[in-house]
Structure formats: structure tokens, C-alpha cells
Design a protein around this motif. Sequence first.
Motif, PDB file in Angstrom:
ATOM      1  N   ASP A 292       0.814  -1.203   0.000  1.00 22.51           N
ATOM      2  CA  ASP A 292       0.000   0.000   0.000  1.00 22.51           C
ATOM      3  C   ASP A 292       0.851   1.257   0.000  1.00 22.51           C
ATOM      4  N   ALA A 293       2.130   1.138  -0.335  1.00 25.52           N
ATOM      5  CA  ALA A 293       2.983   2.318  -0.471  1.00 25.52           C
ATOM      6  C   ALA A 293       3.152   2.629  -1.933  1.00 25.52           C
ATOM      7  N   PRO A 294       3.377   3.893  -2.290  1.00 25.04           N
ATOM      8  CA  PRO A 294       3.559   4.227  -3.703  1.00 25.04           C
ATOM      9  C   PRO A 294       4.709   3.437  -4.298  1.00 25.04           C
ATOM     10  N   GLU A 295       4.457   2.783  -5.405  1.00 24.16           N
ATOM     11  CA  GLU A 295       5.456   1.890  -5.992  1.00 24.16           C
ATOM     12  C   GLU A 295       6.710   2.637  -6.395  1.00 24.16           C
ATOM     13  N   SER A 296       6.586   3.907  -6.744  1.00 27.14           N
ATOM     14  CA  SER A 296       7.754   4.653  -7.196  1.00 27.14           C
ATOM     15  C   SER A 296       8.510   5.313  -6.058  1.00 27.14           C
ATOM     16  N   GLY A 297       8.019   5.172  -4.811  1.00 19.38           N
ATOM     17  CA  GLY A 297       8.693   5.837  -3.698  1.00 19.38           C
ATOM     18  C   GLY A 297       8.439   7.321  -3.767  1.00 19.38           C
ATOM     19  N   GLY A 298       9.509   8.123  -3.870  1.00 15.48           N
ATOM     20  CA  GLY A 298       9.373   9.554  -4.018  1.00 15.48           C
ATOM     21  C   GLY A 298       8.864  10.233  -2.763  1.00 15.48           C
ATOM     22  N   VAL A 299       8.268  11.426  -2.936  1.00 14.57           N
ATOM     23  CA  VAL A 299       7.827  12.234  -1.808  1.00 14.57           C
ATOM     24  C   VAL A 299       6.823  11.499  -0.921  1.00 14.57           C
ATOM     25  N   PRO A 300       5.814  10.804  -1.465  1.00 13.12           N
ATOM     26  CA  PRO A 300       4.876  10.092  -0.587  1.00 13.12           C
ATOM     27  C   PRO A 300       5.557   9.085   0.328  1.00 13.12           C
ATOM     28  N   ALA A 301       6.505   8.309  -0.217  1.00 16.49           N
ATOM     29  CA  ALA A 301       7.199   7.315   0.610  1.00 16.49           C
ATOM     30  C   ALA A 301       8.032   7.982   1.692  1.00 16.49           C
ATOM     31  N   VAL A 302       8.691   9.091   1.348  1.00 19.93           N
ATOM     32  CA  VAL A 302       9.489   9.810   2.341  1.00 19.93           C
ATOM     33  C   VAL A 302       8.583  10.366   3.446  1.00 19.93           C
ATOM     34  N   LEU A 303       7.449  10.940   3.055  1.00 17.10           N
ATOM     35  CA  LEU A 303       6.519  11.474   4.047  1.00 17.10           C
ATOM     36  C   LEU A 303       6.017  10.373   4.981  1.00 17.10           C
ATOM     37  N   ALA A 304       5.623   9.237   4.408  1.00 14.07           N
ATOM     38  CA  ALA A 304       5.106   8.143   5.231  1.00 14.07           C
ATOM     39  C   ALA A 304       6.149   7.669   6.224  1.00 14.07           C
ATOM     40  N   ALA A 305       7.391   7.498   5.761  1.00 13.51           N
ATOM     41  CA  ALA A 305       8.461   7.044   6.647  1.00 13.51           C
ATOM     42  C   ALA A 305       8.751   8.082   7.724  1.00 13.51           C
ATOM     43  N   PHE A 306       8.806   9.346   7.332  1.00 12.64           N
ATOM     44  CA  PHE A 306       9.132  10.398   8.300  1.00 12.64           C
ATOM     45  C   PHE A 306       8.046  10.517   9.371  1.00 12.64           C
ATOM     46  N   LEU A 307       6.782  10.502   8.966  1.00 15.21           N
ATOM     47  CA  LEU A 307       5.698  10.697   9.920  1.00 15.21           C
ATOM     48  C   LEU A 307       5.761   9.689  11.062  1.00 15.21           C
ATOM     49  N   VAL A 308       6.002   8.438  10.715  1.00 12.69           N
ATOM     50  CA  VAL A 308       6.033   7.407  11.751  1.00 12.69           C
ATOM     51  C   VAL A 308       7.321   7.496  12.566  1.00 12.69           C
ATOM     52  N   GLN A 309       8.465   7.590  11.887  1.00 10.87           N
ATOM     53  CA  GLN A 309       9.733   7.566  12.612  1.00 10.87           C
ATOM     54  C   GLN A 309       9.919   8.809  13.487  1.00 10.87           C
TER      55      GLN A 309
END
Length: 585
Positions: A292-309
Amino acid sequence: MNAEGVRERATSLPREPGVYQFRADGTTLYVGKAVDLRDRVRSYADPRSARIRRMVDRADEIEIAVTDTETQALLLEANLIKRHQPRYNVRLKDDKSYPMVQLTDHPAPRIEITRDPAESATVFGPYTNKRQVETVVKALRETYGVRGCSDHKYSGRDRPCLDYEMGLCTAPCTREIDLESYAEDVTAVERFLEGETGILADPLRREMEAAAQDKNFERAANLRDRLETVEAFHGEGGEAVQSTGDERAVDVLGVAIEGEDATVARLRAESGKLVDRDRHTLEAPTGDPAADAPESGGVPAVLAAFLVQYYAERELPDALLLPERHGDGEVAAWLETEGVAVRVPGAGREAKLVDLALKNARRNVGGRDECAMLADALEIESAERIEGFDVSHAQGKAAVGSDVAFVDGSAETADYRRKKLTDENDDYANMRALLEWRARRAVEGRDDRPDPDLLLIDGGEGQLEAARDALAEVGWDVPAVALAKAEERVVTPDREFSWPDDAPHLHLLQRVRDEAHRFAVQYHQTIRDDVSTVLDDVPGIGPETRKRLLGRFGSVENVREASPEDLRSVAGVGEKTARTIAERL
């Protein structure tokens, strides 16, 4: 581990929420969260990117941990990523704060720029442009005379320091100004820092106009530039800092990515006022395999990782303003459960604030970490805090030493120190005395600064050896190297380095070395001029009259050029003394 191995391991896993780790030889390669562990792990049998395929091929085991809820899985994933720093995850690397301005809790408060303000101090900021802050603080000191010295230097004085004669301080230490009047000046400084620009801009404008009228155009141009800085000081996004409804705390995030490096800039507004700014560096590999993460990574993946960590161990704000959707369903559910409003503004005041966060993020992205590169090259643990040392004298006369500090590659001027040395025409002996002074203060707990990661000596092998002798005698265990000017060679106790001219870590050492040299020479010239001034020898001029003359005219040279009438306008200077001054000078 091949595809069949992944499917076989997945078959034995429960259909419950939890966290999984791909590991190789005991090292965690990747950490992921799952609502259904069996389905998620099975998806790795057919990875959707070459990067993740290489990760699966390297792995020799899959370890799981079952949790009661999806939120628990989310937070456990964040903790494991921080603990293991797995190569194939987006992971938060650092947290560098911006400078702030503080007025200390003291009967005569001092003003200083700091990244670590005292709890009892009155603090303003943070600010993104340190050079701009330094210009404004200097203008405030010149206008209102607020001291910048340490409490140790302030206490026990029987005469004002050079800052008083230079017009940077009104010397509450010796009661040249009473504390009540000094407090009024501090209040004026506070009013400016709270947003009342005119309280500093107006005096600067009047001084600029007076300088232009006197045809002192160089001074007028300098004041014009300073005035522009002052007038722009409060204009950095302040109008956009407003909250909605009952939202007391709002965090705004901006993301910039370059290659596998990403920067997240965070702004915090509380009750409509910007109170905090910081930025964080992440490693951002593309192609997150999570379903359920954006397949290309990019800004959405960075945001998701940052929010939790980032927020796993911090209090969540009432609202988050993002540049775009993070696209992670589990993160969204967690934030919704915690009552956090998430918005991606397209226009208006909130959009302006997101633009400011993006600007701050882009300012840092792709930046080369000079400190880390230097630490790696010298094989030391860290080089985030460096102190540079140099000595200056004139054939042994007016010998002085400088001690400058750099933090994260930037000058930390509040931590600069200088030392009068015993007059001796011996660079090695002077350097040894300077380092012994610094080391003893550190070992005996008399220096209020943290210990540096590295000491940089201006000079070559001889200066380094003298410095190391002093460190060994006192017992202060801090790495030390030297930088020789002639060939820009880095000298260590074991070897010498000749790094390329464009090496970022060499440039860092050069900046520290050059600043230590400048600061030493500046202090030497001050001491030399102070020693050689003829005002001390003029009959009828004592310390108080000398101070008034220098305060009125700014320098011995200006006193020399003053007319008898101007000299007599200074309290304590009569006609006879004015004639004596003219004759002697």
C-alpha cells in the motif's frame, strides 16, 4: 533466498498484523509492517523493483513479530528502523536545528545566538538564515548596547571591556549604565524580536541619513545594507502562520529529494505563532515494496516514513500540512485514530506556509556532509564540532591566541574565545600555552562549552607536536590535526594527507583555519594598538577621560584629527589638556 523460499516461509506465517524483517548473516536488510503478515511476505516472491529483488536474494531468513493492532505494528516498525538502520528502508538520519536568539535570565541579560537555548532564557526564533541573524544581533547591540559576554567575563570587573569602547555594550558590569536603564534597552530589543521592526529600523535610517548628509557615503551604504536586512527580518512567512478552529499546534512539512538523499523541513506553529523550525535528512531508496505504499517511492514514501519515525516518540500536533498525500493507508488510519487533521492546501495562507517549508527543504537537499566526510577521512567518530587555534604576535610582542568553534560546518561565534599569552617569540611555545589553557579549562570544568570532536591547529608538524604535548600533560583526550598553509597539507600524528583541492572536507578545515587566523590577528592588532597608544602617556588623561575620548571619537586616529573645540567638548578635557593632546599626537 529465492522465490520458492519466500513462499514457503510465508505459508507458515499467521494472518495477523505485525512486523517482518529480511535478514542476512544476522544483519537486518529491510523492516516492513503488515495488516496480514502471510499475504505481505508472500508478495516478495515476485518483487516489483530490481532493488528489492537484490534485497530478497541477499536475505537468508525472515523474522516476524506479531502485534495486537495495526497501530502497534506501525510504531514497532519505526522503532526497528531506528535501531537497525536497514539499508533498504527510508530512514531518518539526523535532526539539525536552526539558530535562535536568546536573552539570558540575568539581572543584566546578555544576547546571543544559540542552537541550544537555556530553559530559563527568553528565546526568539528559530531562524533559517544565520548570517541575517548575526547582522541583526550586531545592529541591536550597537543601537541598544546589550552585552554579549559570558557571565564569567561579566562578573568581578573593575573596568569595562573593549566592547564598551567600541560602542557594542553600555557596560552594566561596572555600572556605566544603571540596571534599570539597561532593562529598558533589553525591553526594546525584545520588542524588535517580537516583530516591532521600526524600533531598530528607525534609528538605523536616521543614522544612515546623517552619514549621507555628512558625505560619509561608505558608512551610509553599510547602514543601508543593514537596514534592508533588518526590514526583511520578520518577513519570512510570518503572515502564513495561522491555525484553524481549535487547532493549537500545527506542523508543516516540506520534502525535497535528490537521488537517494531527502530532506524534510518541519515548521511548527502554536496559537498562530511560528515557534520552531528544523530539518531532517533521510536516505530515500526508490521502489518501496509495501503493497500500500507508492510503488515509485518519491515524496509520498518519504513522508510516510518520516511521519512514523519522527512522531513515534514525540507528541503529535493537532494538524499536519503536507505538500502532497503520503499514500500510506496504515499511517492515515493511525493519524485519524490520534485525532490529527491532515491537509494538503492548494491556496491561501496554509499553502504559503507549505511553500516556505519546501523552500527550507530545498536549501539543504543534496548537500554534501562535510563533517561526516572529514570524520571518515581522519578515521574519528565525529567532526560535527571543531575548534580551531592560532597564535599571533609581532616579534614576540602583544602575543595572543584564538580559539574558534564550528558546529555542523558553520561558525559558532558565541563560542569563540581569545587569550593573551606571555610575550615570547616562539610559535611552538605559544601554541603549547594556548592549548594547555584550553585543555585545563575543559578538564577542570571551567569552560561552559561542550568538548569538541576535533582540534585544528594552524601550522605544521611543529605546532601540532606542541599542541599534543599540552594535551598529554593536562590529560585532555581530543583528536588534533594541523593544516599547513603552504601546500594545504593535513598533518596528523601518524601521517600527512594531500586531499584534492575540491574536497569538501578540506574546504571545511580551511574555513576553520582561516577563521582562527583572522580572529587571532584581529585580537593581536587590538592589543598592539592598545599597548602603543599615546593617550595613556598624556598628562591629565586618566582611564575615564581616555574612555570618553575613545567613546566620542572611536579611535586614536580620530582623536588626533579632532579640533581643539571638539576635544574640549569631552567631559574632563580642558583647554590645557586639549593643547597637550594635540602636541603629543
